[in-house]
Enzyme design. Structure first.
Site, PDB file in Angstrom:
ATOM      1  N   GLN A 130      13.649  22.972 -73.698  1.00 43.21           N
ATOM      2  CA  GLN A 130      14.347  22.536 -72.548  1.00 43.21           C
ATOM      3  C   GLN A 130      14.116  23.412 -71.561  1.00 43.21           C
ATOM      4  OE1 GLN A 130      18.363  20.195 -72.981  1.00 43.21           O
ATOM      5  NE2 GLN A 130      19.076  22.050 -72.072  1.00 43.21           N
ATOM      6  N   GLY A 131      13.601  22.982 -70.501  1.00 43.08           N
ATOM      7  CA  GLY A 131      13.736  24.232 -69.340  1.00 43.08           C
ATOM      8  C   GLY A 131      14.715  23.843 -68.228  1.00 43.08           C
ATOM      9  N   SER A 133      18.084  25.771 -67.669  1.00 42.38           N
ATOM     10  CA  SER A 133      18.711  26.977 -67.027  1.00 42.38           C
ATOM     11  C   SER A 133      17.586  28.003 -66.375  1.00 42.38           C
ATOM     12  CB  SER A 133      19.408  27.692 -68.191  1.00 42.38           C
ATOM     13  OG  SER A 133      20.251  27.066 -68.942  1.00 42.38           O
ATOM     14  N   GLU A 248      23.788  13.549 -76.227  1.00 43.61           N
ATOM     15  CA  GLU A 248      24.282  14.609 -77.017  1.00 43.61           C
ATOM     16  C   GLU A 248      25.591  13.964 -77.620  1.00 43.61           C
ATOM     17  OE1 GLU A 248      25.424  18.085 -74.728  1.00 43.61           O
ATOM     18  OE2 GLU A 248      25.091  19.368 -76.375  1.00 43.61           O
ATOM     19  N   SER A 373      29.445  25.408 -71.210  1.00 38.86           N
ATOM     20  CA  SER A 373      30.320  26.588 -71.879  1.00 38.86           C
ATOM     21  C   SER A 373      31.612  25.877 -72.013  1.00 38.86           C
ATOM     22  CB  SER A 373      30.707  27.597 -70.942  1.00 38.86           C
ATOM     23  OG  SER A 373      31.321  27.168 -69.669  1.00 38.86           O
TER      24      SER A 373
END
Ligand SMILES: Cc1cc2nc3c(=O)[nH]c(=O)nc-3n(C[C@H](O)[C@H](O)[C@H](O)COP(=O)(O)OP(=O)(O)OC[C@H]3O[C@@H](n4cnc5c(N)ncnc54)[C@H](O)[C@@H]3O)c2cc1C
Lengths: 390, 342
Positions: A130-131, A133, A248, A373
């Site tokens: 998964q690119g 960030s 998710e 986060s």
């Protein structure tokens, strides 16, 4: 209230259990076995195992039969999650491809994409990264700056991704790329599916605080991507990404509970062995964590109920993430307190190897960062669930 | 797999909440709080408890009850907690449970229909004994029948009627307490050690559910206020320090709701982990109710500290109930003994 699974689901459990019993070598379940392997060796073993598992019909439990899946119920998926963790099956090599990419492709992919991507994913022949960030775009994903410029039937991509899980072992990467020059924020982004085994793509491992290198950085230097490898509409990548991330949400808490509960019992055993189990502070600490883990189990059952009823969980996923990641982190802090001044030693004086446990303790520092986060999840919960002003 | 309230159960809770919102709101609670010498059981509210089946919930149908389970009872308890409602509902339900499960046929016939209808008031306590005196009994002065340990330190439950009650002061003005002594004592013939444990578990679950109701309502009211209240030219609810605290509370309260619901089901159906489930529910609900009600005061600012504001009703009731049947530390010790060992 009915906490049982259907007879068909229980039958599935038995079938899965006996297959797992027959196919997981004892050695694999030895504490520290996986940690002791070289990354590439661990990867190879896990890849082979997953292929066998797919061939036996235990991959894509909830995927439609037309895609080679099992067409199972959410309950079967929950049972699958629980039983594989309980049997100490190896972790999947393809979490991002299986959890995020596959359902997105099924939902909005072209026929060619469905054909090309889903089958190999089922057998774990292609490992996906998964690119998302970038060095300048973490929590604020929309600040990304990797560029894709149209050149005939291709995009030419330049830029850098970072913290990419499986960067070094990955075959392909789904990325967010700014394909509209001068666009800002959520606009003008496309989700491109990029082959990592081509000139112009370089992956470099990053060493983590645990010493392992599960993630890395990926550099695009005039990498070429056919325009047909755009998932979703060109320029509409933000929407594709939001759809992708929505997958998710689900019953994943069940496998986490099963795993954390086992770790709790292991940690309690360490406390007993070290004569710390009668320390009232330690007992209080452990019981606090256990309370949160039990709540995680119940919350997961509630989520599963909602999924089975076809309800959209919306932003409740943030709550699940907060609950499990904070409880997990707390668990390993309690572990450190139990060891006291020996918390950093590689082994106890009786020779008990502590390194596999330390690996978990280090890993616990990451779970409140990735996947949004804890601070970002709290923002989401406050604004989207409680309706507090932005 | 179905782990949630059914729509019937949700409606039960909603009916109690609606009644309180329309007929017994916080202004009515205030009247009770500000008149501590009253019996603390407003007639209109108690009549509703009888008429709407709140008191009949777990009594069997043969004795004019609804024959429902602890799951339904905890739904009512949660709604009463949310309304910080006064009155001897919990004691009445628990006394009826004890008589239903351990009473003789005569005792059942004498008490259950009356308790179910709200014509008699029941009380339940695990502190003290019929022999030596009962130091703190909720609505002890109002109770027609008190279920209590028969003798100190020995297994066995007794029915006490006609006891002499004297008020015990408490800063939780939503409840009246009394010490009780003397009176006529009858044993409950079916009492066993397990049954006594079970009754305490049922009491604990109902207290946990009340705490969950308090916590959820405290949070909801605080969020509503912080969305409107402006300082520095913006709603205070847009400040991240508040947002994060309120988000954590939302997660905590939701977990406590699950925990109380599961504990009720586990006790009702005798699941193997019922004892653990009760301790988890009590630990979590006590913890989160104390946090949420303290946050209610803090995040209302100065007004939250005034007598005029209702925050203290929630805070004080949470304080009293958080300590009942084991506070956070005691509940956690029980969890530790079950999962870590002695
Ligand atoms: C083990 C691991 C695996 C990962 N795998 C992948 C992967 O496969 N693919 C991928 O794309 N990414 C991956 N990531 C990256 C991860 O998604 C980012 O680290 C995460 O989004 C946070 O971004 P950042 O690191 O830039 O931190 P920053 O966003 O710079 O955050 C720094 C600090 O500021 C806080 N903060 C940021 N914004 C706010 C806000 N609005 N309010 C309050 N606080 C805020 C954060 O909580 C954090 O504490 C991985 C990360 C880790 C640790």
């Amino acid at each position: 209230m009915d906490l049982t699974f259907t007879p068909a689901e229980e039958e599935f459990r038995e079938e899965l259990r006996s297959w797992l019993r027959a196919h997981i070598p004892d050695e694999w379940t030895r504490p520290g076995f996986w940690e002791s392997l070289e990354d590439s060796e661990s990867f190879r073993l896990r890849r082979d195992w997953e292929r066998d598992k797919a061939d036996a019909g235990f991959a894509g439990i909830q995927w439609p039969v037309e895609y080679g899946g099992r067409g199972g119920t959410p309950g079967m998926k929950a049972i699958y999650d629980e039983e594989t963790v309980r049997a100490r099956a190896p972790r999947t090599v393809n979490p991002l491809g299986l959890t995020f990419l596959a359902p997105t492709v099924m939902a909005i992919g072209t026929d060619a994409q469905k054909k090309e991507i889903i089958g190999p994913l089922l057998r774990n022949e292609v490992v996906w990264c998964q690119g998302f960030s970038e060095p300048g775009a973490g929590s604020d994903l929309a600040a990304l700056s990797t560029k894709g410029v149209r050149d005939g039937d291709d995009f030419v991509v330049n830029g850098q991704k970072v913290w990419t899980t499986n960067a070094v072992h990955g075959d392909k990467i789904f990325t967010l790329v700014r394909t509209e020059a001068g666009s800002e924020k959520h606009r003008g982004i496309s989700m491109l599916l990029i082959d990592m085994n081509q000139p112009g793509v370089t992956a470099r491992p990053l060493r983590q605080m645990s010493g392992a290198s599960e993630f890395g950085e990926v550099f695009f230097d005039d990498a070429r991507v056919p325009v047909t490898d755009c998932l979703g509409e060109i320029g509409d990548g933000w929407r594709t990404a939001m759809l992708l991330l929505s997958f998710e949400r689900g019953a994943s808490g069940i496998s986490q509970y099963t795993e954390f509960r086992r770790q709790y019992d292991e940690i309690a055993a360490v406390a007993r062995k070290l004569g710390r189990a009668d320390d009232p502070v330690i007992r209080d600490d452990l019981a606090r964590v256990l309370t949160e883990l039990e709540c995680l189990r119940l919350h997961s059952m509630h989520v599963l109920t909602q999924v089975e009823q076809g309800r959209d969980l919306g932003f409740e996923a943030s709550m699940t993430k907060l609950q499990w990641s904070e409880a997990f982190q707390d668990l390993w802090e309690v572990y450190d307190r139990i060891l006291g001044e020996d918390a950093t030693l590689d082994a106890l004086t009786d020779g008990t190897d502590l390194r596999p446990l330390h690996a978990q303790a280090m890993w616990s520092r990451s779970v409140t960062i990735w996947g949004g986060s804890s601070q970002v999840q709290r923002n989401v919960t406050a604004e989207r669930v409680l309706g507090l002003p932005r | 797999m179905f782990f949630a309230l059914t729509s019937d159960q949700q409606e039960f809770g909603a009916a109690v909440r609606d009644y309180l919102a329309q007929r017994f709101d916080l202004a009515a609670v205030r009247t009770v709080v500000e008149n501590p010498s009253d019996d603390g059981n407003p007639a209109s509210l108690w009549r509703a408890a009888g008429e709407q089946g709140w008191t009949a919930v777990t009594v069997d149908e043969d004795h004019d009850g609804l024959g429902l389970g602890l799951v339904e009872a905890q739904v009512i308890a949660r709604a009463l907690g949310a309304g910080v409602a006064p009155g001897p509902w919990r004691g009445t339900v628990l006394a009826a449970d004890a008589i239903r499960l351990a009473g003789s046929d005569e005792q059942k016939a004498a008490w259950l229909p009356k308790l179910a209808a709200g014509e008699a008031v029941g009380a339940f306590t695990t502190r003290g004994s019929a022999a030596s005196g009962l130091p703190v009994v909720e609505y002890g002065a109002l109770a027609d029948v008190v279920v209590a340990p028969a003798e100190d330190g020995l297994p066995g439950l007794a029915l006490v009627t006609g006891a002499t009650a004297s008020p015990v002061g408490s800063y939780d003005g939503t409840t009246r307490l009394a010490s009780c002594s003397g009176g006529t004592v009858e044993t409950l013939p079916g009492t066993t050690v397990e049954l006594q444990r079970l009754l305490t578990d049922r009491a604990t679950v109902l207290v946990a559910a009340d705490l969950v109701g308090i916590a959820r309502e405290a949070l909801t009211r605080t969020v509503a206020y912080d969305r409107e209240r402006t300082q520095f030219g913006v709603p205070v609810g847009s400040f991240q320090a508040l947002k994060h605290a309120l988000a954590d509370l939302h997660v905590g309260v939701t977990m406590a709701e699950h925990a109380a619901l599961y504990a009720a089901h586990a006790v009702d159906t005798g699941l193997a982990d019922a004892e653990l489930a009760v301790a988890v529910a009590k630990a979590k609900s006590s913890d989160v109710a104390l946090q949420a009600t303290a946050a209610m005061i803090q995040f209302h600012g100065g007004i939250g500290y005034t007598w005029e504001h209702e925050a203290h009703f929630f805070y004080k009731r949470a304080k009293r109930l958080a300590g009942q049947y084991g506070d956070v530390a005691v509940s956690r010790e029980r969890i530790a003994s079950l999962t870590v060992g002695a």
